[in-house]
Design a protein around this motif. Structure first.
Motif, PDB file in Angstrom:
ATOM      1  N   VAL A  13       0.848  -1.177   0.000  1.00 27.25           N
ATOM      2  CA  VAL A  13       0.000   0.000   0.000  1.00 27.25           C
ATOM      3  C   VAL A  13       0.892   1.238   0.000  1.00 27.25           C
ATOM      4  O   VAL A  13       1.889   1.289   0.701  1.00 27.25           O
ATOM      5  N   ARG A  14       0.526   2.215  -0.770  1.00 30.54           N
ATOM      6  CA  ARG A  14       1.437   3.324  -0.999  1.00 30.54           C
ATOM      7  C   ARG A  14       1.571   4.267   0.189  1.00 30.54           C
ATOM      8  O   ARG A  14       0.633   4.458   0.947  1.00 30.54           O
ATOM      9  N   ALA A  15       2.741   4.894   0.303  1.00 32.50           N
ATOM     10  CA  ALA A  15       2.894   6.035   1.189  1.00 32.50           C
ATOM     11  C   ALA A  15       2.107   7.173   0.534  1.00 32.50           C
ATOM     12  O   ALA A  15       2.206   7.364  -0.668  1.00 32.50           O
ATOM     13  N   ALA A 321       2.506  14.394  -6.656  1.00 36.60           N
ATOM     14  CA  ALA A 321       2.941  13.266  -5.821  1.00 36.60           C
ATOM     15  C   ALA A 321       2.364  11.953  -6.345  1.00 36.60           C
ATOM     16  O   ALA A 321       3.045  10.927  -6.397  1.00 36.60           O
ATOM     17  N   ARG A 322       1.091  12.000  -6.742  1.00 38.53           N
ATOM     18  CA  ARG A 322       0.443  10.795  -7.248  1.00 38.53           C
ATOM     19  C   ARG A 322       1.192  10.229  -8.455  1.00 38.53           C
ATOM     20  O   ARG A 322       1.385   9.023  -8.596  1.00 38.53           O
ATOM     21  N   LYS A 323       1.634  11.136  -9.321  1.00 38.58           N
ATOM     22  CA  LYS A 323       2.388  10.692 -10.492  1.00 38.58           C
ATOM     23  C   LYS A 323       3.710  10.046 -10.089  1.00 38.58           C
ATOM     24  O   LYS A 323       4.247   9.203 -10.803  1.00 38.58           O
ATOM     25  N   ALA A 324       4.230  10.474  -8.908  1.00 35.26           N
ATOM     26  CA  ALA A 324       5.488   9.898  -8.423  1.00 35.26           C
ATOM     27  C   ALA A 324       5.230   8.658  -7.564  1.00 35.26           C
ATOM     28  O   ALA A 324       6.134   8.160  -6.902  1.00 35.26           O
ATOM     29  N   GLY A 325       3.984   8.188  -7.523  1.00 32.14           N
ATOM     30  CA  GLY A 325       3.684   6.967  -6.786  1.00 32.14           C
ATOM     31  C   GLY A 325       3.325   7.171  -5.328  1.00 32.14           C
ATOM     32  O   GLY A 325       3.294   6.226  -4.548  1.00 32.14           O
ATOM     33  N   LEU A 326       3.068   8.428  -4.940  1.00 33.12           N
ATOM     34  CA  LEU A 326       2.679   8.710  -3.556  1.00 33.12           C
ATOM     35  C   LEU A 326       1.198   9.055  -3.493  1.00 33.12           C
ATOM     36  O   LEU A 326       0.668   9.691  -4.392  1.00 33.12           O
ATOM     37  N   SER A 327       0.566   8.650  -2.383  1.00 33.19           N
ATOM     38  CA  SER A 327      -0.824   9.030  -2.176  1.00 33.19           C
ATOM     39  C   SER A 327      -0.890   9.950  -0.965  1.00 33.19           C
ATOM     40  O   SER A 327      -0.760   9.491   0.166  1.00 33.19           O
ATOM     41  N   VAL A 328      -1.003  11.241  -1.182  1.00 36.03           N
ATOM     42  CA  VAL A 328      -1.091  12.209  -0.080  1.00 36.03           C
ATOM     43  C   VAL A 328      -2.285  13.121  -0.328  1.00 36.03           C
ATOM     44  O   VAL A 328      -2.176  14.160  -0.988  1.00 36.03           O
ATOM     45  N   PRO A 329      -3.457  12.745   0.206  1.00 29.67           N
ATOM     46  CA  PRO A 329      -4.652  13.550  -0.042  1.00 29.67           C
ATOM     47  C   PRO A 329      -4.445  15.000   0.390  1.00 29.67           C
ATOM     48  O   PRO A 329      -3.907  15.252   1.471  1.00 29.67           O
ATOM     49  N   PRO A 330      -4.824  15.950  -0.466  1.00 33.10           N
ATOM     50  CA  PRO A 330      -4.714  17.357  -0.079  1.00 33.10           C
ATOM     51  C   PRO A 330      -5.751  17.682   0.987  1.00 33.10           C
ATOM     52  O   PRO A 330      -6.890  17.215   0.926  1.00 33.10           O
ATOM     53  N   GLY A 359       9.323   7.892   0.935  1.00 37.51           N
ATOM     54  CA  GLY A 359       8.214   8.783   0.623  1.00 37.51           C
ATOM     55  C   GLY A 359       8.555  10.234   0.912  1.00 37.51           C
ATOM     56  O   GLY A 359       8.262  11.132   0.109  1.00 37.51           O
ATOM     57  N   VAL A 360       9.182  10.474   2.053  1.00 32.82           N
ATOM     58  CA  VAL A 360       9.556  11.839   2.410  1.00 32.82           C
ATOM     59  C   VAL A 360      10.580  12.385   1.407  1.00 32.82           C
ATOM     60  O   VAL A 360      10.495  13.553   0.989  1.00 32.82           O
ATOM     61  N   ALA A 361      11.515  11.546   0.990  1.00 29.83           N
ATOM     62  CA  ALA A 361      12.525  11.990   0.023  1.00 29.83           C
ATOM     63  C   ALA A 361      11.856  12.411  -1.294  1.00 29.83           C
ATOM     64  O   ALA A 361      12.160  13.475  -1.856  1.00 29.83           O
ATOM     65  N   LYS A 362      10.910  11.585  -1.744  1.00 29.98           N
ATOM     66  CA  LYS A 362      10.188  11.924  -2.983  1.00 29.98           C
ATOM     67  C   LYS A 362       9.433  13.229  -2.823  1.00 29.98           C
ATOM     68  O   LYS A 362       9.421  14.085  -3.713  1.00 29.98           O
TER      69      LYS A 362
END
Lengths: 376, 376
Positions: A13-15, A321-330, A359-362
């Protein structure tokens, strides 16, 4: 896989998806072992439709647990078992609201609960949440106020004792119902436990909603509502009509797990793990992202909000972020009206330290790039 | 206990409770064995909240099963998994009705489905059921018609092909929805299978509701709705908001059971058993109770109606029977209006031959006594 850790394959499951606990394969095995005994012993009668309010031994186990752990004061027969917190919310909305009734709702707030109240015909009144939690609307009448006092969703703040007293007084004075969504309150790291609002309610105005999705796993679909005695009968009847009763074998298995102490041990173990992960994430945000965000909220739960500056479009960040593979809802998507604060909602409980660091690095690269101006 | 039979301790449920299948401990063991594999193999991602419409492999397994077995024509993505038939009915009512919309409802009919439509604001129009099933109200407009065409609940009649065509034409002409409750249709003994209404629907007006409570056991709380393509999206969204999604591990276990053929084998076994029990009960009614009642309905399902004469107060009979340890719901309670037929609704599937014989003997004594005039 071995030894209680979450395997690599369980970290897919993604960060930084929000609201997802870590899957503990050891605990899943314990669950299954206990269910073997339950399957063997359960009387045939218990495999029929069962009571509308839920499986009696589970109601007793929950009542015994949430007294000490959450300060909820109730008898077992005030507990209605539901198919998770969302089904509880739909039930609550259906019973407490007539079409057009006003619902004071946290702004920003939990969208699926808002949908449940709106689906039941409620007129949502978005009401700002500050550092002390919901600002109690002293002058306004409403049928219901929906709150997440132990860990505001999504901001993460805890409602202060002062605000709690004001809210309870308001509900008593205006004969309103307070719906307390206690979704991840059992995860508290370091800071002092504030008991549930329900425990301080002397006027019988609080309906308390709890869930096992966060301590166990979301797919389990088990939750409960604690209601004042006068609401027990209508809630049980409505649960019969809307078909929300969860499967008996699962209810019986959970009752047995709680009674045998597996639940408390699992919770303690998870709490240590999540406290550590939260520490890892907050440290990394402070060291790597401090130019862009600050950590909001109380030291509790399964997620935090990284607050961004007012000039930052959090949706654009989330999109990149989503394009970079991260899921961080605004943060802005949790507002029914115009957003007052921008940020990213970041879940950490289901991740490994390694995934958090990656994830933090991305995210640092993305925020640096966006701060530097438009690409190309 | 051994060997696939229902033990004495599993026969505690009283004669002649309605709608309860026999508990098969062998099958429960098979279920548990399959769930062991599912627990071990399920990916972590599947133990999160999961898709709103249900677990994909279960939707596929159901679509593959109900085509041949029930003549339902659908793709897997037209299936929404629910927490049993009642939750399906609540979902259907919530989505298809606006407050005040008319609902043509079988009279007599299934009270809990009626409650679900009434709870959603439907204006119930009780509509008589004759020997051919629901009398299609050619001249009346309504938003929904609720029917149990394969085995009318409670009368047990089967809707004729002629009536089915009329009903479908009416729905197409008036843009009404037909809700087909197919609750125990897989139990058909001898008589020719009539495919589900859904399979004959060319205009996309039928919403088909199925359940696993009758073939497996009621406590399982798994059912489904088959909807026309245009309704898939709103149904899935509503299921998310009302929290009706059942637990993923149970869905995955059932999918596996169907795929491995356990479900079909269990169904065949149950069918033989229930056909025999129905035969035993109808023979005993004919030999012991023919002075008082006649058997109504088609050779199918888990219950039958013993029709009483118009001079007999079925509630008084049921009351007297209850005191003698029998549960035989009076037919008159299934009417929303004035009862047209009196009788007793008798479930047999969960009983042993011995219990059926004992129940009939008790009932004979009660009916003889009542026919002889008031006691004392």
């Amino acid at each position: 896989m071995v030894g209680g850790n979450v395997s690599a394959s369980d970290d897919l499951v993604r960060a930084f998806n929000v609201g997802i606990p870590a899957l503990d394969r050891d605990f899943l095995r314990t669950w299954h072992r206990v269910s073997t005994v339950v399957h063997r012993r359960i009387p045939a009668d218990d495999l029929n439709y069962g009571g509308a309010a839920g499986f009696a031994p589970l109601r007793e186990a929950i009542a015994a647990h949430i007294g000490p752990s959450r300060g909820v004061r109730c008898r077992p027969d005030q507990i209605i078992i539901t198919s998770g917190a969302q089904q509880a919310m739909a039930l609550v909305a259906q019973l407490l609201l007539d079409p057009g009734d006003r619902v004071i709702f946290e702004e920003p707030g939990y969208h699926l609960a808002r949908c449940a109240f709106a689906a039941a015909g409620g007129a949502i009144v978005p009401t700002p949440v500050g550092d002390e939690g919901l600002q109690v609307p002293a002058g306004m009448a409403a049928r219901v106020a929906y709150v997440t006092p132990s860990h505001q969703y999504p901001l993460g703040v805890r409602m202060t004792a002062r605000r709690r007293v004001q809210l309870l007084e308001w509900a008593e004075r205006t004969s309103a119902w307070i719906v307390e969504d206690d979704y991840d309150s059992e995860f508290r790291y370091g800071s002092r436990m504030l008991p549930a609002l329900q425990g301080a309610d002397r006027a019988g105005r609080v309906v308390h909603v709890g869930t096992f999705s966060k301590v166990l796993f979301p797919a389990i679909r088990l939750g409960y509502v604690v209601v004042p005695p006068a609401l027990v009968e209508p809630f049980a009847r409505a649960q019969l009509v809307n078909g929300g009763r969860p499967p008996v074998l699962e209810q019986a298995t959970l009752a047995e797990l709680i009674a045998r102490g597996h639940y408390a041990r699992h919770l303690a173990k998870r709490r240590r793990r999540y406290a550590n992960l939260r520490g890892v994430l907050t440290s990394l945000i402070r060291s790597r992202l401090s130019a862009h965000m600050t950590v909001m909220g109380d030291d509790t739960g399964l997620h935090l909000v990284g607050r961004l500056g007012p000039e930052v479009d959090d949706r654009a960040v989330a999109d990149r972020a989503r394009k970079a593979g991260l899921s961080v809802p605004p943060l802005s998507i949790y507002y029914a009206g115009v957003p007052a604060i921008f940020g990213l909602v970041m879940g950490y409980a289901h991740l490994s330290e390694r995934s958090i660091a990656a994830g933090v690095a991305k995210l640092a690269a993305i925020l640096d790039e966006l701060a530097a101006g438009p690409a190309r």
